[in-house]
Write a protein that holds these residues in place. Structure first.
Motif, PDB file in Angstrom:
ATOM      1  N   TRP A  36       0.696  -1.097  -0.119  1.00 48.39           N
ATOM      2  CA  TRP A  36       0.301  -0.280  -0.495  1.00 48.39           C
ATOM      3  C   TRP A  36       1.045   1.254   0.191  1.00 48.39           C
ATOM      4  O   TRP A  36       2.282   0.971   0.332  1.00 48.39           O
ATOM      5  CB  TRP A  36      -1.335   0.132   1.360  1.00 48.39           C
ATOM      6  N   VAL A  37       0.593   2.030  -0.591  1.00 53.18           N
ATOM      7  CA  VAL A  37       0.886   3.368  -0.203  1.00 53.18           C
ATOM      8  C   VAL A  37       0.645   4.513   0.288  1.00 53.18           C
ATOM      9  O   VAL A  37      -0.838   4.760   0.965  1.00 53.18           O
ATOM     10  CB  VAL A  37       1.187   4.026  -1.711  1.00 53.18           C
ATOM     11  N   ARG A  38       1.471   5.771   0.846  1.00 50.89           N
ATOM     12  CA  ARG A  38       0.808   6.497   2.079  1.00 50.89           C
ATOM     13  C   ARG A  38       1.554   7.199   1.557  1.00 50.89           C
ATOM     14  O   ARG A  38       3.183   7.132   2.087  1.00 50.89           O
ATOM     15  CB  ARG A  38       0.537   6.228   2.945  1.00 50.89           C
ATOM     16  N   ALA A  39       1.533   8.626   1.022  1.00 48.37           N
ATOM     17  CA  ALA A  39       2.209   9.513   1.379  1.00 48.37           C
ATOM     18  C   ALA A  39       3.526   9.642   0.386  1.00 48.37           C
ATOM     19  O   ALA A  39       4.571   9.679   0.367  1.00 48.37           O
ATOM     20  CB  ALA A  39       2.874  10.672   2.419  1.00 48.37           C
ATOM     21  N   GLY A  40       3.346   8.612  -0.491  1.00 52.82           N
ATOM     22  CA  GLY A  40       4.579   8.939  -2.172  1.00 52.82           C
ATOM     23  C   GLY A  40       5.846   7.344  -1.717  1.00 52.82           C
ATOM     24  O   GLY A  40       5.541   7.629  -2.011  1.00 52.82           O
ATOM     25  N   GLN A  41       5.372   7.213  -0.116  1.00 52.66           N
ATOM     26  CA  GLN A  41       5.700   5.841   0.194  1.00 52.66           C
ATOM     27  C   GLN A  41       5.965   4.736  -0.053  1.00 52.66           C
ATOM     28  O   GLN A  41       4.080   4.501   0.329  1.00 52.66           O
ATOM     29  CB  GLN A  41       6.201   6.483   1.840  1.00 52.66           C
ATOM     30  N   LEU A  42       5.933   3.488   0.149  1.00 48.44           N
ATOM     31  CA  LEU A  42       5.156   2.256  -0.021  1.00 48.44           C
ATOM     32  C   LEU A  42       5.373   1.424   0.830  1.00 48.44           C
ATOM     33  O   LEU A  42       7.023   1.395   1.307  1.00 48.44           O
ATOM     34  CB  LEU A  42       6.223   1.710  -1.522  1.00 48.44           C
ATOM     35  N   TYR A  43       4.504   0.812   0.929  1.00 48.86           N
ATOM     36  CA  TYR A  43       4.643  -0.008   1.974  1.00 48.86           C
ATOM     37  C   TYR A  43       4.281  -1.815   3.090  1.00 48.86           C
ATOM     38  O   TYR A  43       3.252  -1.761   1.151  1.00 48.86           O
ATOM     39  CB  TYR A  43       3.789   0.346   3.975  1.00 48.86           C
ATOM     40  N   THR A  44       4.772  -2.506   2.425  1.00 53.32           N
ATOM     41  CA  THR A  44       4.349  -3.640   3.069  1.00 53.32           C
ATOM     42  C   THR A  44       4.325  -4.695   4.164  1.00 53.32           C
ATOM     43  O   THR A  44       4.961  -4.011   4.977  1.00 53.32           O
ATOM     44  CB  THR A  44       4.915  -4.701   1.450  1.00 53.32           C
ATOM     45  N   PRO A  45       3.287  -5.745   4.545  1.00 53.64           N
ATOM     46  CA  PRO A  45       3.525  -6.153   5.811  1.00 53.64           C
ATOM     47  C   PRO A  45       4.984  -7.460   5.975  1.00 53.64           C
ATOM     48  O   PRO A  45       4.387  -7.285   4.831  1.00 53.64           O
ATOM     49  CB  PRO A  45       2.157  -6.984   5.604  1.00 53.64           C
ATOM     50  N   PRO A  46       5.390  -7.327   6.912  1.00 53.84           N
ATOM     51  CA  PRO A  46       6.413  -7.523   7.175  1.00 53.84           C
ATOM     52  C   PRO A  46       5.697  -9.386   7.742  1.00 53.84           C
ATOM     53  O   PRO A  46       4.427 -10.132   7.795  1.00 53.84           O
ATOM     54  CB  PRO A  46       6.797  -7.353   8.969  1.00 53.84           C
ATOM     55  N   LEU A  47       6.968 -10.023   6.721  1.00 54.14           N
ATOM     56  CA  LEU A  47       6.439 -11.661   6.547  1.00 54.14           C
ATOM     57  C   LEU A  47       7.268 -12.532   7.657  1.00 54.14           C
ATOM     58  O   LEU A  47       7.860 -13.887   7.623  1.00 54.14           O
ATOM     59  CB  LEU A  47       6.603 -12.147   5.387  1.00 54.14           C
ATOM     60  N   ASP A  48       7.229 -11.849   8.797  1.00 55.22           N
ATOM     61  CA  ASP A  48       8.376 -12.587  10.324  1.00 55.22           C
ATOM     62  C   ASP A  48       7.489 -13.590  11.183  1.00 55.22           C
ATOM     63  O   ASP A  48       8.209 -14.333  12.043  1.00 55.22           O
ATOM     64  CB  ASP A  48       9.093 -11.830  10.902  1.00 55.22           C
ATOM     65  N   ARG A  49       5.858 -13.157  11.192  1.00 51.92           N
ATOM     66  CA  ARG A  49       5.315 -14.380  11.822  1.00 51.92           C
ATOM     67  C   ARG A  49       4.080 -15.693  11.226  1.00 51.92           C
ATOM     68  O   ARG A  49       3.373 -16.493  11.673  1.00 51.92           O
ATOM     69  CB  ARG A  49       4.646 -13.573  12.842  1.00 51.92           C
ATOM     70  N   CYS A  50       3.993 -15.041   9.695  1.00 49.69           N
ATOM     71  CA  CYS A  50       3.520 -16.062   8.611  1.00 49.69           C
ATOM     72  C   CYS A  50       3.279 -15.582   7.861  1.00 49.69           C
ATOM     73  O   CYS A  50       4.103 -14.228   7.471  1.00 49.69           O
ATOM     74  CB  CYS A  50       1.707 -16.095   9.625  1.00 49.69           C
ATOM     75  N   GLY A  51       3.032 -16.141   6.418  1.00 51.68           N
ATOM     76  CA  GLY A  51       2.647 -15.485   5.487  1.00 51.68           C
ATOM     77  C   GLY A  51       3.477 -16.060   4.725  1.00 51.68           C
ATOM     78  O   GLY A  51       4.488 -16.604   5.405  1.00 51.68           O
ATOM     79  N   VAL A  52       3.906 -15.788   3.064  1.00 52.15           N
ATOM     80  CA  VAL A  52       4.491 -16.518   1.798  1.00 52.15           C
ATOM     81  C   VAL A  52       4.936 -14.856   1.750  1.00 52.15           C
ATOM     82  O   VAL A  52       4.884 -13.845   1.040  1.00 52.15           O
ATOM     83  CB  VAL A  52       3.322 -16.899   1.056  1.00 52.15           C
ATOM     84  N   SER A  53       6.440 -15.293   1.184  1.00 50.08           N
ATOM     85  CA  SER A  53       7.419 -14.290   0.751  1.00 50.08           C
ATOM     86  C   SER A  53       7.433 -14.608  -0.885  1.00 50.08           C
ATOM     87  O   SER A  53       8.430 -15.469  -0.839  1.00 50.08           O
ATOM     88  CB  SER A  53       8.523 -14.179   1.212  1.00 50.08           C
TER      89      SER A  53
END
Length: 267
Positions: free
Chosen positions: A180-197
């Motif tokens: 997701w994007v906020r104020a021109g910066q890109l973010y993504t959830p960390p995958l340190d507890r679950c999820g697929v990289s």
């Protein structure tokens, strides 16, 4: 289909991939015989093998087998599955591991181009991801959470579902990674507890850095995603799909997302 380099279509019932989900996989696009995003696919495969203490196949051998199963297909979807092979009853890892390597391919079915161009409608999933840092990021064979989440809807107008973890933070889609994007910066959830990289996630992060776009891993609540300037999901087959509608909220423009799409298309 090749199993350990030999044309075959069946496995022993004692294979640990079947018995315990003891293994991993990668899915990739192959265009005119060339695996796409291979640098990131291989990096993720090698990292996942190391994390599971599974012998990693030789890269040249794997590429040769992918080329073999994709021969005659101008555009294909290849799948590589690695298991720990057959073993005695019980969870203990065998002292002598003989991995099973499965390489298969199917003709490319594709996705509607409108999804990348005009965005998609997504929904929240009720099925949550359990927290297990030891397996976080790995594309292992235990994907029942994703299977159950994807079974929650059959409306063709909904292209993807977003999954929360058991703490209520947004992690990923059923088959995709989230940005997701906020104020021109890109973010993504960390995958340190679950999820697929995913391989495409890694590619997007590298591409953003090349474009001078800052990328931050940050935990995300559902309300914070709805307040984002723009958002998208991605995977190695679909590419980037902007989010158009979620939970009654609509996004109508995706300038940074479009910039990333164009950069990826340019190679």
């Amino acid at each position: 289909m090749l199993i350990n380099g030999v044309p075959a279509d069946h496995l022993p019932a004692s294979d640990r991939g079947l018995a315990y989900g003891d293994g991993l996989y990668r899915t990739l696009e192959v265009l005119a015989g060339r695996p796409q995003l291979w640098r990131w696919q291989w990096q993720r495969l090698a990292a996942d093998c190391a994390a599971l203490r599974l012998p990693c196949p030789d890269e040249a051998l794997l590429l040769a087998e992918i080329a073999t199963v994709c021969a005659g297909l101008p555009r294909a979807v290849a799948k590589v599955v690695l298991t720990r092979g057959s073993g005695q009853r019980g969870y203990a890892i065998p002292a002598q591991v003989q991995p099973t390597r499965i390489v298969s391919a199917a003709a490319w079915a594709g996705y509607p181009p409108e999804r990348a161009m005009h965005g998609i409608t997504v929904r929240w999933c009720n099925t949550q991801l359990g927290l297990q840092p030891l397996l976080a990021g790995i594309k292992h064979l235990n994907r029942l959470e994703n299977v159950l989440a994807r079974s929650e809807w059959d409306d063709p107008a909904i292209a993807e579902g977003l999954m929360l973890d058991s703490d209520g933070t947004v992690v990923e889609g059923t088959m995709s990674n989230l940005f997701w994007v906020r104020a021109g910066q890109l973010y993504t959830p960390p995958l340190d507890r679950c999820g697929v990289s995913g391989a495409m996630r890694a590619c997007v992060i590298d591409t953003a850095h090349q474009l001078g776009i800052a990328v931050t891993e940050q935990r995300l609540l559902p309300a914070e995603l709805l307040a984002a300037d723009e958002a998208f999901v991605c995977n190695s087959l679909a590419g980037i799909w902007p989010l158009r509608q979620l939970d009654g909220h609509t996004w109508q423009a995706w300038p940074l997302t479009t910039r990333l799409q164009q950069a990826l298309a340019a190679g």
